[in-house]
Design an enzyme around this catalytic site. Structure first.
Site, PDB file in Angstrom:
ATOM      1  N   ARG A 150      68.390  -5.516  54.681  1.00 17.84           N
ATOM      2  CA  ARG A 150      68.606  -6.767  55.406  1.00 17.84           C
ATOM      3  C   ARG A 150      68.627  -7.913  54.409  1.00 17.84           C
ATOM      4  NH1 ARG A 150      64.582  -3.756  58.015  1.00 17.84           N
ATOM      5  NH2 ARG A 150      65.136  -3.060  60.139  1.00 17.84           N
ATOM      6  N   LYS A 174      60.411  -5.080  57.977  1.00 12.90           N
ATOM      7  CA  LYS A 174      59.775  -5.691  59.134  1.00 12.90           C
ATOM      8  C   LYS A 174      58.372  -5.128  59.337  1.00 12.90           C
ATOM      9  CE  LYS A 174      63.898  -6.814  61.868  1.00 12.90           C
ATOM     10  NZ  LYS A 174      64.602  -6.586  63.152  1.00 12.90           N
ATOM     11  N   HIS A 245      74.849  -8.921  57.440  1.00 19.35           N
ATOM     12  CA  HIS A 245      74.576  -7.717  58.215  1.00 19.35           C
ATOM     13  C   HIS A 245      75.780  -6.773  58.265  1.00 19.35           C
ATOM     14  CE1 HIS A 245      70.721  -6.886  59.971  1.00 19.35           C
ATOM     15  NE2 HIS A 245      71.270  -6.208  60.956  1.00 19.35           N
ATOM     16  N   ARG A 248      75.321  -4.169  55.799  1.00 19.25           N
ATOM     17  CA  ARG A 248      74.349  -3.177  56.292  1.00 19.25           C
ATOM     18  C   ARG A 248      75.040  -2.201  57.246  1.00 19.25           C
ATOM     19  NH1 ARG A 248      68.807  -2.323  57.004  1.00 19.25           N
ATOM     20  NH2 ARG A 248      68.048  -1.964  59.133  1.00 19.25           N
ATOM     21  N   HIS A 271      64.764   1.865  60.098  1.00 20.71           N
ATOM     22  CA  HIS A 271      64.690   1.776  61.555  1.00 20.71           C
ATOM     23  C   HIS A 271      63.461   2.530  62.058  1.00 20.71           C
ATOM     24  CE1 HIS A 271      69.268   0.941  62.219  1.00 20.71           C
ATOM     25  NE2 HIS A 271      68.577  -0.157  62.026  1.00 20.71           N
ATOM     26  N   TYR A 280      75.486   3.668  65.154  1.00 19.40           N
ATOM     27  CA  TYR A 280      76.510   3.828  64.119  1.00 19.40           C
ATOM     28  C   TYR A 280      77.325   5.102  64.298  1.00 19.40           C
ATOM     29  CZ  TYR A 280      74.087  -0.004  61.882  1.00 19.40           C
ATOM     30  OH  TYR A 280      73.527  -1.219  61.629  1.00 19.40           O
TER      31      TYR A 280
END
Length: 299
Positions: A150, A174, A245, A248, A271, A280
């Site tokens: 990110r 995150k 993004h 990404r 993730h 995806y």
């Protein structure tokens, strides 16, 4: 807002910060959603959270739809309030959760935008140059495409997080979760050139430990990276818009198109849920279908 409601909200946001390690942006979003629900409670004459029933939760959902909000926004608000109630249940402050059985609206399935391999090459060609800023810009582009990190993770990279010998990067994602992400020889070469020949010229006083620096020697921001990428796409004369993004999305799509398994891509992207990565696969299947239709003699 009465004192009890204020204390309950304050306790919940502290929990999000201290125990869940949510970012300021995330817990402020929770706070905003819950305060919006408090306004609804006042309109309905509901003085405390224990007075809220399932019918009130349904009415709140209806009002959100009537305001023309997107399904994703409605889902987020309901999820915020549901989590708030779940926290108060855990703390034994409330017994029931009227939002437990509220069905969230299905999210719109938007396929993530990505670049084709020839477009990536055109963008890389546009990064050519040997000035300190051009070497830095190439390193940024190669790093984003090679790792799928990110843009927030990219701006937080410290010099010590890069291991050129092992071609790996320590990424702080995150929720303060850390992961190691490998990168290829092209990104390795670009980073080495930047670190050895470009960064020392950009670092004015040498006090910054961040990997990526701006032209004044300070830490490069997310906005700075967006401006750099916009200049690259203009130079490449590609139509459409670019945002960090997209690289990404491109990273994940190209890996899956070339045979990578879903679990590996999930780990590389950081993730928490496999469902986030599965989006995806739709892009990959779409790409496979286009290739089939373009090349099969009886398509």
């Amino acid at each position: 807002m009465n004192k009890q409601l204020d204390e309950q909200l304050h306790s919940f946001t502290e929990y999000l910060q201290i125990e869940k390690h949510y970012s300021v942006h995330t817990f402020e979003q929770y706070r905003h959603d819950i305060e919006e629900f408090y306004v609804f409670m006042k309109e309905q004459g509901l003085r405390s959270l224990k007075d809220v029933e399932y019918s009130d939760a349904r009415l709140f959902l209806t009002k959100l739809h009537d305001h023309g909000l997107k399904r994703s926004s409605v889902s987020r608000k309901v999820s915020s309030i549901r989590s708030f109630y779940r926290y108060l249940n855990r703390e034994k402050q409330l017994l029931d959760n009227p939002f437990s059985f509220v069905n969230l609206p299905k999210k719109e399935q938007r396929l993530p935008a990505f670049f084709y391999e020839e477009e990536i090459q055109a963008l890389l060609d546009a990064c050519n140059g040997d000035t300190p800023l051009e070497l830095r810009n190439l390193a940024i582009f190669e790093l984003l495409y090679a790792t799928g990190i990110r843009v927030s993770e990219c701006t937080n990279i410290q010099l010590g997080d890069v291991d050129l010998g092992m071609s790996t990067l320590l990424v702080k994602g995150k929720g303060k979760k850390e992961r190691y992400v490998p990168f290829g020889s092209f990104a390795n070469d670009a980073l080495e050139q930047y670190i050895l020949h470009s960064r020392p010229k950009l670092a004015k006083d040498g006090s910054h430990t961040q990997l990526l620096l701006n032209h004044r020697g300070g830490a490069l921001t997310q906005r700075g990276i967006r401006l750099i990428l916009n200049k690259i796409i203009e130079k490449a004369s590609l139509t459409g818009k670019i945002h960090p993004h997209m690289l990404r999305h491109t990273f994940a799509t190209h890996l899956l198109n070339n045979g990578a398994d879903l679990r590996t891509v999930q780990e590389l992207l950081g993730h928490a849920q496999l469902s986030s990565t599965q989006l995806y696969t739709h892009v990959s299947k779409d790409q496979l279908r286009k290739t089939y239709l373009a090349h099969h003699p009886r398509a």
